[in-house]
Enzyme design. Structure first.
Site, PDB file in Angstrom:
ATOM      1  N   GLU A   1     -11.249  33.546 -16.624  1.00 46.64           N
ATOM      2  CA  GLU A   1      -9.869  34.032 -16.774  1.00 46.64           C
ATOM      3  C   GLU A   1      -8.945  33.001 -17.432  1.00 46.64           C
ATOM      4  OE1 GLU A   1      -8.254  36.145 -13.401  1.00 46.64           O
ATOM      5  OE2 GLU A   1      -9.821  37.649 -13.524  1.00 46.64           O
TER       6      GLU A   1
HETATM    7  C1  FAD Z   1     -19.299  32.966 -14.151  1.00 44.60           C
HETATM    8  C2  FAD Z   1     -18.580  33.516 -15.307  1.00 44.60           C
HETATM    9  C3  FAD Z   1     -18.138  34.828 -15.290  1.00 44.60           C
HETATM   10  C4  FAD Z   1     -17.505  35.388 -16.409  1.00 44.60           C
HETATM   11  N1  FAD Z   1     -17.161  36.712 -16.414  1.00 44.60           N
HETATM   12  C5  FAD Z   1     -16.713  37.268 -17.569  1.00 44.60           C
HETATM   13  C6  FAD Z   1     -16.517  38.684 -17.662  1.00 44.60           C
HETATM   14  O1  FAD Z   1     -16.712  39.428 -16.711  1.00 44.60           O
HETATM   15  N2  FAD Z   1     -16.102  39.189 -18.852  1.00 44.60           N
HETATM   16  C7  FAD Z   1     -15.868  38.407 -19.936  1.00 44.60           C
HETATM   17  O2  FAD Z   1     -15.505  38.930 -20.983  1.00 44.60           O
HETATM   18  N3  FAD Z   1     -16.022  37.053 -19.865  1.00 44.60           N
HETATM   19  C8  FAD Z   1     -16.448  36.483 -18.725  1.00 44.60           C
HETATM   20  N4  FAD Z   1     -16.639  35.116 -18.652  1.00 44.60           N
HETATM   21  C9  FAD Z   1     -16.327  34.308 -19.804  1.00 44.60           C
HETATM   22  C10 FAD Z   1     -15.160  33.362 -19.621  1.00 44.60           C
HETATM   23  O3  FAD Z   1     -13.963  34.053 -19.708  1.00 44.60           O
HETATM   24  C11 FAD Z   1     -15.325  32.277 -20.686  1.00 44.60           C
HETATM   25  O4  FAD Z   1     -16.387  31.454 -20.244  1.00 44.60           O
HETATM   26  C12 FAD Z   1     -14.087  31.490 -20.930  1.00 44.60           C
HETATM   27  O5  FAD Z   1     -13.192  32.284 -21.622  1.00 44.60           O
HETATM   28  C13 FAD Z   1     -14.344  30.199 -21.719  1.00 44.60           C
HETATM   29  O6  FAD Z   1     -15.132  30.435 -22.837  1.00 44.60           O
HETATM   30  P1  FAD Z   1     -16.404  29.483 -23.119  1.00 44.60           P
HETATM   31  O7  FAD Z   1     -17.195  29.393 -21.877  1.00 44.60           O
HETATM   32  O8  FAD Z   1     -17.080  29.972 -24.341  1.00 44.60           O
HETATM   33  O9  FAD Z   1     -15.784  28.063 -23.369  1.00 44.60           O
HETATM   34  P2  FAD Z   1     -15.118  27.531 -24.715  1.00 44.60           P
HETATM   35  O10 FAD Z   1     -14.174  28.511 -25.254  1.00 44.60           O
HETATM   36  O11 FAD Z   1     -16.191  27.015 -25.595  1.00 44.60           O
HETATM   37  O12 FAD Z   1     -14.268  26.322 -24.159  1.00 44.60           O
HETATM   38  C14 FAD Z   1     -14.839  25.054 -23.859  1.00 44.60           C
HETATM   39  C15 FAD Z   1     -13.722  24.110 -23.412  1.00 44.60           C
HETATM   40  O13 FAD Z   1     -12.774  23.961 -24.470  1.00 44.60           O
HETATM   41  C16 FAD Z   1     -11.471  24.181 -23.973  1.00 44.60           C
HETATM   42  N5  FAD Z   1     -10.646  24.733 -25.052  1.00 44.60           N
HETATM   43  C17 FAD Z   1     -10.919  25.761 -25.873  1.00 44.60           C
HETATM   44  N6  FAD Z   1      -9.888  25.946 -26.728  1.00 44.60           N
HETATM   45  C18 FAD Z   1      -8.947  25.020 -26.420  1.00 44.60           C
HETATM   46  C19 FAD Z   1      -7.660  24.692 -26.928  1.00 44.60           C
HETATM   47  N7  FAD Z   1      -7.100  25.345 -27.917  1.00 44.60           N
HETATM   48  N8  FAD Z   1      -7.001  23.670 -26.364  1.00 44.60           N
HETATM   49  C20 FAD Z   1      -7.543  22.979 -25.347  1.00 44.60           C
HETATM   50  N9  FAD Z   1      -8.748  23.231 -24.826  1.00 44.60           N
HETATM   51  C21 FAD Z   1      -9.440  24.244 -25.360  1.00 44.60           C
HETATM   52  C22 FAD Z   1     -11.639  25.148 -22.819  1.00 44.60           C
HETATM   53  O14 FAD Z   1     -10.568  25.014 -21.922  1.00 44.60           O
HETATM   54  C23 FAD Z   1     -12.948  24.646 -22.217  1.00 44.60           C
HETATM   55  O15 FAD Z   1     -12.679  23.585 -21.353  1.00 44.60           O
HETATM   56  C24 FAD Z   1     -17.254  34.566 -17.538  1.00 44.60           C
HETATM   57  C25 FAD Z   1     -17.664  33.235 -17.544  1.00 44.60           C
HETATM   58  C26 FAD Z   1     -18.316  32.710 -16.449  1.00 44.60           C
HETATM   59  C27 FAD Z   1     -18.755  31.280 -16.495  1.00 44.60           C
END
Ligand code: FAD
Length: 827
Positions: free
Chosen positions: A502
């Site tokens: 989220e």
């Molecule tokens: C257990 C679990 C359940 C989930 N459930 C759902 C679901 O039901 N539906 C769904 O659609 N998604 C779901 N997700 C996805 C979740 O919303 C994403 O994992 C999340 O949005 C982060 O994306 P990412 O993991 O690809 O990390 P990335 O986007 O690769 O981010 C990696 C890091 O970079 C940081 N970052 C990225 N951009 C910036 C910026 N501009 N400035 C500063 N920092 C930045 C982030 O804060 C993070 O620390 C789930 C994820 C998990 C782990």
């Protein structure tokens, strides 16, 4: 001397006018009075007087005769402003437009209205909601055993799934008219919190369908047909929903998803209809592997203009039965060994009819706005509730454990090092619950506070991380050895999940909280942008001059309140909190000043200066959390026993506010302006202290002592009245230990006096009874306490092969490797 007094008097009058945000007319009168005084009461030269009166005339003309000001001053600024106005992307604009503004906007004014804060209604449960919590929720909690769920089954037991569906847990937010429970946001949160103190896996399973997902989207945007079909089925658990936004390429940058749909004609139920051909790849989708309906986000294109408008239609949301041809679903991720269902899904050229778009054709292209709006509510509930559960569980369990567990013949909770950690657990839990409750009350009043939801998501999960870490440290090895007796390890393992979902935390802090808040809640910035966009010179003029007066006023207020520490600010509040609110007024003024100057000096690139905007976001968040904490103290009837919690919370918040402001000033790009700002914000330097040790000791004592304050702090946690339950037992052991303390003291004294020379403890106790030092009942109580204490400190152990005897041994990697080498060698 007279000159110095004159200058001081002039500065005093100017400061007072600025402090009280006087209008142009008042300033003009004051300036004219000053000039008149110069003319008649001093021997100022004619030349100087002429200059002074001309200056007064120009100032009065420009500030009072608005058409003159607009033509001579505002118009040129308007031209420059329009040229340098930073570009706001469509997704940013939709995020800015989504949700509502609430108490967060007051904190931006530099002059929050504390009476308004204290007058907001409290979050309350209806009789029906209370009965649900005391009935089905308690019953569900009693059915949940996290070790069994996580390590034995990697799923909820079938009877738990059945119970969750049948009792309506999947339809908490669905209105009664569609067969749901139709509960308030507060009840929703209380339910998730209680379940979460028992099982994070069950809480996630209940939370997700009630959070951002098909039900929420259908309630707000669904067509009547969609609502009538799906909502009753979702409410009864006949459908299991999931919502898929995240793509392997686009995680945090969800607006950039490459998943797409093409508007085209295709066959559906034997007829040719206009629909969409969808291609997507999603991952991390909670409940995905068991979902029966898939909420899907994708970008929609209409190359043949079948819908008659643009080619690029934007993010759109659809609801697709998972049995639909072409939908690939069912594989599973393992999120840090948690057992809730989560997995990937995909589809290529899957045709769906237009009627499956959430909200139908009317909502084509509005997906991003729909998601952001729903997130404003869901993000204030789900993860804050789970974080709260960790806070309550850790406060209750760690306090009891630290009272029962002794080292060096002393309960470990009495050691100052442990006290410090306990104080952090208690103080943070108090603040978090205050924040949660105030925000839920806002939701129940119909607000959709999007920035506050980001504040709650980030700060509650971060504070949970701190609390769980402290609880783990205090439990030592007991928190580390996994098994049915470990009630902390799962929470510790799940922390990064809460941090990531989220809106991942780093992004939320650095980009969202201040990034959106500064523009949305500033009393003038949005008006300036809107006026520039609409080419409205009169509107821009009003906003610009209002803005200038606002900034000057905050500079004066910041300086004065910095000197006085806010003393003298009129606050209608209880004596225990008045001083704190005065200090918050000071910080609010300084924050408004820092925000304005940062936006002015750093401009559009502020959103890339994440370290500065992150700290500004921290200031806004701390002000929100601290004000919610004061409100909680008032709402709960100003409980004397809770004063240490309030005091700790205020000192902690003010100290952190000081650190965040100091950080902004230390790193402000223009060092000259930074020096001026420092003078205004910290005229007496950095004077605020972190909570004093003696306050921390009192907070720790609340956790270590059974009583009303501890019960209030942990209210809503599932604590079965059962000494055979791993959590219930802690309270029994704590009470028994406290009762046993004076008895043990009598025995110890007798041993010291040489009255009990026996070798073993059992013999000494028996002899103490015989000699009348303690009674038989007292001795039995000591034995009972010993048994409970042993149970509490017990950890699990397993067979060497973890009970897998008889199962076919898996090939080791060395064996696989040598086989591969043999195959390669034979080629
Ligand atoms: C257990 C679990 C359940 C989930 N459930 C759902 C679901 O039901 N539906 C769904 O659609 N998604 C779901 N997700 C996805 C979740 O919303 C994403 O994992 C999340 O949005 C982060 O994306 P990412 O993991 O690809 O990390 P990335 O986007 O690769 O981010 C990696 C890091 O970079 C940081 N970052 C990225 N951009 C910036 C910026 N501009 N400035 C500063 N920092 C930045 C982030 O804060 C993070 O620390 C789930 C994820 C998990 C782990």
């Amino acid at each position: 001397m007279t000159t110095i007094l004159t200058i001081l008097a002039a500065l005093g009058v100017a400061g007072a006018l600025a402090y009280h945000r006087a209008n142009g007319l008042a300033w003009s009168i004051a300036l004219a009075a000053g000039a008149a005084w110069l003319t008649w009461a001093t021997g100022t030269s004619l030349a100087t007087l002429t200059v002074a009166w001309i200056a007064v005339g120009i100032f009065a003309g420009l500030s009072v005769v608005k058409p003159l000001r607009r033509a001579l001053v505002t118009r040129p600024i308007f031209g420059i402003y329009k040229r340098i106005l930073p570009h706001i992307s469509q997704t940013e604009q939709e995020a800015l437009d989504a949700g509502s503004i609430w108490w967060d906007a007051d904190l931006f004014t530099g002059k929050p209205d504390w009476k308004k804060l204290l007058g907001y209604p409290e979050a309350r449960l209806s009789a029906e909601e209370k009965a649900f919590l005391d009935g089905p929720v308690e019953e569900l909690c009693g059915m949940l055993h996290e070790w069994d769920i996580t390590h034995e089954r990697m799923d909820l037991p079938p009877e738990v799934w059945k119970f969750i569906r049948e009792k309506g847990f999947l339809g908490i937010i669905i209105p009664k008219s569609f067969g749901g429970l139709g509960f308030s946001a507060f009840a929703h949160s209380e339910i998730v919190t209680k379940i979460s103190t028992r099982s994070g896996n069950a809480a996630v399973t209940v939370m997700v369908p009630n959070s951002l997902g098909p039900a929420e989207l259908l309630i707000h945007y669904g067509t009547e047909e969609q609502k009538n079909h799906y909502l009753p089925r979702l409410a009864k658990g006949l459908e299991i929903p999931c919502f898929a936004l995240t793509n392997p390429e686009a995680g945090s940058d969800a607006g950039a998803i490459p998943d797409f749909g093409i508007v085209c004609k295709g066959m559906h139920e034997g007829r040719e209809v206009v629909g969409l051909r969808l291609t997507w790849e999603k991952r991390y989708i909670t409940l995905g592997p068991v979902a029966t309906i898939l909420g899907l986000a994708f970008k929609l294109f209409d190359p043949d203009k079948l819908l008659g408008g643009k080619e690029e239609l934007g993010i759109t949301l659809a609801l697709i039965p998972t049995t639909h041809k072409g939908v690939n679903i069912g594989r599973r991720h393992i999120p840090l060994n948690a057992a809730f269902m989560n997995g990937p899904n995909s589809g290529k050229d899957v045709f769906i009819p237009m009627s499956w778009i959430i909200g139908g054709e009317k909502q084509v292209g509005h997906g991003w706005k729909m998601l952001v709006e729903c997130l404003a509510a869901g993000r204030s509930i789900s993860l804050p509730s789970m974080s709260m559960a960790a806070g309550k569980l850790c406060s209750r369990a760690t306090g009891a454990y630290a009272r029962v567990r002794s080292q060096f013949k002393t309960p470990i909770g009495k050691f100052e090092g442990i006290e410090e950690a306990l104080a952090r657990i208690g103080g943070n839990t108090y603040m978090m619950d205050a924040t949660r409750r105030m925000t839920l009350a806002a939701l129940d009043m119909g607000e959709k506070p999007s920035v506050i939801s980001a504040i709650c998501k980030y700060h509650m999960t971060e504070r949970m991380r701190s609390i769980v870490n402290d609880a783990m440290d205090i439990h030592g090895g007991k928190g580390i050895m996994m098994g049915p007796n470990n009630y902390l390890g799962h929470a510790y393992g799940n922390v990064p999940i809460a941090i990531t979902v989220e809106g991942a935390n780093i992004l939320t802090r650095s980009l969202i909280i201040f990034g959106q808040g500064a523009i949305r809640f500033h009393p003038f910035v949005l008006k300036e942008i809107a006026a520039a966009g609409a080419n409205d010179l009169a509107g821009f003029d009003r906003a610009l001059w209002g803005h200038m007066s606002f900034t000057i006023s905050n500079a004066a207020r910041s300086l004065w309140l910095g000197f006085t520490g806010g003393m003298g600010v009129t606050v209608e509040a209880a004596p225990e909190t008045r001083r704190y609110l005065q200090m918050m007024t000071r910080f609010s003024s300084a924050f408004a000043l820092l925000s304005d100057v940062s936006m002015f000096v750093i401009g559009g690139s502020l959103k890339r200066r994440e370290k500065i905007s992150g700290r500004l976001g921290d200031i806004l968040s701390l002000l929100y959390i601290a004000s919610a904490t004061v409100k909680r103290f008032h709402d709960e009837g100003r409980q004397k026993d809770d004063l240490p919690l309030l005091t700790w919370a205020m000192y902690d918040s003010f100290f952190k506010l000081q650190v965040a402001m100091d950080g902004v000033l230390d790193n402000f790009p223009n060092r000259f302006i930074a020096a001026g700002l420092r003078l205004l914000v910290f005229p007496k330097g950095l004077t605020l202290n972190a909570p004093y040790d003696k306050v921390g000791a009192k907070v720790a004592s609340i956790l270590l002592t059974p009583g009303a304050a501890r019960d209030r702090l942990t209210a809503g946690a599932y604590v079965p009245n059962d000494e055979n339950d791993v959590i219930g037992r802690l309270d029994f052991a704590m009470l028994a230990t406290i009762k046993a303390d004076p008895i043990e003291a009598k025995v110890r004294k007798a041993v010291k006096d040489g009255l009990l020379p026996q070798r073993t403890l059992a013999e000494r106790r028996q002899a103490a009874v015989v000699q009348g030092i303690i009674t038989q009942a007292e001795m039995e109580h000591m034995v009972y306490t010993d048994r409970l204490r042993k149970e509490v400190i017990k950890v699990d152990d397993f067979e060497h092969d973890l009970g897998r005897k008889g199962e076919p041994a898996e090939e080791t990697w060395q064996q696989t490797d040598s086989k591969k080498k043999a195959v390669v060698a034979s080629m």
